[in-house]
Scaffold this motif. Structure first.
Motif, PDB file in Angstrom:
ATOM      1  N   UNK A  82       0.775  -1.043   0.009  1.00  0.00           N
ATOM      2  CA  UNK A  82      -0.016  -0.122  -0.107  1.00  0.00           C
ATOM      3  C   UNK A  82       0.741   1.364  -0.151  1.00  0.00           C
ATOM      4  N   UNK A  83       1.894   1.442   0.949  1.00  0.00           N
ATOM      5  CA  UNK A  83       2.810   2.382   0.727  1.00  0.00           C
ATOM      6  C   UNK A  83       3.268   2.581  -0.672  1.00  0.00           C
ATOM      7  N   UNK A  84       3.815   1.434  -1.361  1.00  0.00           N
ATOM      8  CA  UNK A  84       4.333   1.761  -2.659  1.00  0.00           C
ATOM      9  C   UNK A  84       3.096   2.145  -3.501  1.00  0.00           C
ATOM     10  N   UNK A  85       2.018   1.837  -3.433  1.00  0.00           N
ATOM     11  CA  UNK A  85       1.046   2.443  -4.354  1.00  0.00           C
ATOM     12  C   UNK A  85       0.684   3.891  -4.233  1.00  0.00           C
ATOM     13  N   UNK A  86       0.825   4.417  -2.716  1.00  0.00           N
ATOM     14  CA  UNK A  86       0.691   5.641  -2.409  1.00  0.00           C
ATOM     15  C   UNK A  86       1.914   6.596  -2.986  1.00  0.00           C
ATOM     16  N   UNK A  87       3.250   6.025  -2.826  1.00  0.00           N
ATOM     17  CA  UNK A  87       4.262   6.582  -3.421  1.00  0.00           C
ATOM     18  C   UNK A  87       4.162   7.003  -4.646  1.00  0.00           C
ATOM     19  N   UNK A  88       3.613   5.923  -5.424  1.00  0.00           N
ATOM     20  CA  UNK A  88       3.392   6.193  -6.908  1.00  0.00           C
ATOM     21  C   UNK A  88       2.416   7.240  -7.326  1.00  0.00           C
ATOM     22  N   UNK A 125       1.598   5.411   6.435  1.00  0.00           N
ATOM     23  CA  UNK A 125       1.690   3.882   6.219  1.00  0.00           C
ATOM     24  C   UNK A 125       3.235   3.359   6.495  1.00  0.00           C
ATOM     25  N   UNK A 126       4.215   4.389   6.052  1.00  0.00           N
ATOM     26  CA  UNK A 126       5.550   4.456   6.496  1.00  0.00           C
ATOM     27  C   UNK A 126       5.786   4.287   7.950  1.00  0.00           C
ATOM     28  N   UNK A 127       5.110   4.870   8.589  1.00  0.00           N
ATOM     29  CA  UNK A 127       5.212   4.984  10.055  1.00  0.00           C
ATOM     30  C   UNK A 127       4.523   3.482  10.626  1.00  0.00           C
ATOM     31  N   UNK A 128       3.415   2.826  10.006  1.00  0.00           N
ATOM     32  CA  UNK A 128       3.143   1.608  10.476  1.00  0.00           C
ATOM     33  C   UNK A 128       4.217   0.776  10.050  1.00  0.00           C
ATOM     34  N   UNK A 133       9.391  -2.537  12.541  1.00  0.00           N
ATOM     35  CA  UNK A 133      10.789  -2.561  12.520  1.00  0.00           C
ATOM     36  C   UNK A 133      11.245  -2.767  10.937  1.00  0.00           C
ATOM     37  N   UNK A 134      10.497  -2.197  10.263  1.00  0.00           N
ATOM     38  CA  UNK A 134      10.680  -2.243   8.748  1.00  0.00           C
ATOM     39  C   UNK A 134      10.587  -0.821   8.228  1.00  0.00           C
ATOM     40  N   UNK A 135      10.966  -0.837   6.864  1.00  0.00           N
ATOM     41  CA  UNK A 135      11.045   0.424   6.234  1.00  0.00           C
ATOM     42  C   UNK A 135      10.588   0.243   4.685  1.00  0.00           C
ATOM     43  N   UNK A 136      10.045   1.366   4.408  1.00  0.00           N
ATOM     44  CA  UNK A 136       9.693   1.378   2.612  1.00  0.00           C
ATOM     45  C   UNK A 136      10.985   0.978   1.955  1.00  0.00           C
TER      46      UNK A 136
END
Length: 273
Positions: A82-88, A125-128, A133-136
């Motif tokens: 979802x974060x990738x979709x929003x970045x695009x 979404x990046x904060x989630x 413990x992960x990142x975009x």
């Protein structure tokens, strides 16, 4: 910067996530304050690849793993996707400003507002992801949304028809089901974020619908027949089930809903030998 188009192009070129979002927020603040003109004398329409970080690695959709939302890795995979979709979507909104000249001023204001909301969604979404413990960029992703941007780069009517009304509208259909599953496992913070995103995305699809309709009227084209023709040449198939209530709220007509339901049913019929 002195004009909106220049600022949108600078944000589109930025390859660093936080910088891109910051540039979008700054641009909208300056625009709303009346500090910018709309266009410069030069064209900024030739960018074929937007700025993006070196990660995530882009792969074909078939190479992306599918995991259950009941597992932590499954939820991480969902949030990353979802974060990738929003970045695009940030880049798509900025490109809609840079690429297409000659539209009314409110068109550019609309897409700048969309870019700002998409940036807010991405950061949320990046904060989630970071809570896990992960990142975009930690997982692979695919580049289908930007490929569609390039397929529609020649005509704003095609862009409005096939990006917000086809690709982005799909989010209106699938997000309620995701929210329901996450609610059942108690992921209420993530549910609240996805509900906010769904509410905003109805508005984004409405922007696409509104300007698609405007372009059809300018060209004296029938919107329904034109949409059907564009779908027939599009490499991405429209598929249900559809969130009819959200789509109607976003500006789809009942006739369009009938059309896309018929197209979906036709795709599902078994082919005769």
């Amino acid at each position: 910067m002195t004009n909106m188009q220049q600022g949108a192009f600078e944000a589109l070129q930025s390859s660093e996530c936080d910088e891109k979002c910051s540039l979008v927020f700054q641009l909208e603040n300056q625009w709303l304050a009346g500090e910018l003109t709309l266009f410069s004398g030069e064209s900024h329409a030739s960018l074929d690849q937007p700025g993006r970080p070196t990660r995530p690695v882009l792969v074909e959709p078939s190479q992306l793993a599918s995991r259950s939302l009941g597992s932590e890795e499954g939820r991480i995979g969902l949030i990353h996707s979802l974060a990738h979709i929003e970045f695009n979507a940030i880049n798509l909104a900025l490109d809609a400003i840079c690429r297409f000249s000659g539209m009314p001023d409110p068109y550019y204001s609309d897409w700048l507002e969309v870019a700002r909301e998409e940036a807010e969604h991405f950061l949320m979404l990046r904060e989630h992801l970071r809570r896990y413990g992960r990142d975009y960029g930690d997982l692979p992703a695919h580049g289908g949304l930007w490929r569609m941007a390039m397929d529609t780069a020649h005509d704003p009517m095609h862009r409005m028809a096939l990006v917000p009304r086809l690709m982005e509208a799909r989010g209106l259909d699938v997000t309620p089901g995701i929210i329901k599953k996450l609610t059942s496992i108690g992921e209420m913070e993530l549910v609240a974020s996805l509900q906010r995103i769904l509410d905003d995305e109805i508005g984004h699809v409405e922007v696409g619908n509104r300007w698609y309709g405007w372009l059809c009227r300018q060209r004296e084209l029938n919107p329904l027949a034109t949409f059907k023709e564009l779908l027939s040449t599009c490499p991405v198939s429209i598929r249900g089930p559809f969130n009819e209530a959200a789509r109607l709220e976003a500006g789809f007509t009942k006739e369009e809903m009938q059309l896309i339901n018929e197209l979906d049913q036709a795709m599902r019929r078994p082919k005769s030998a």
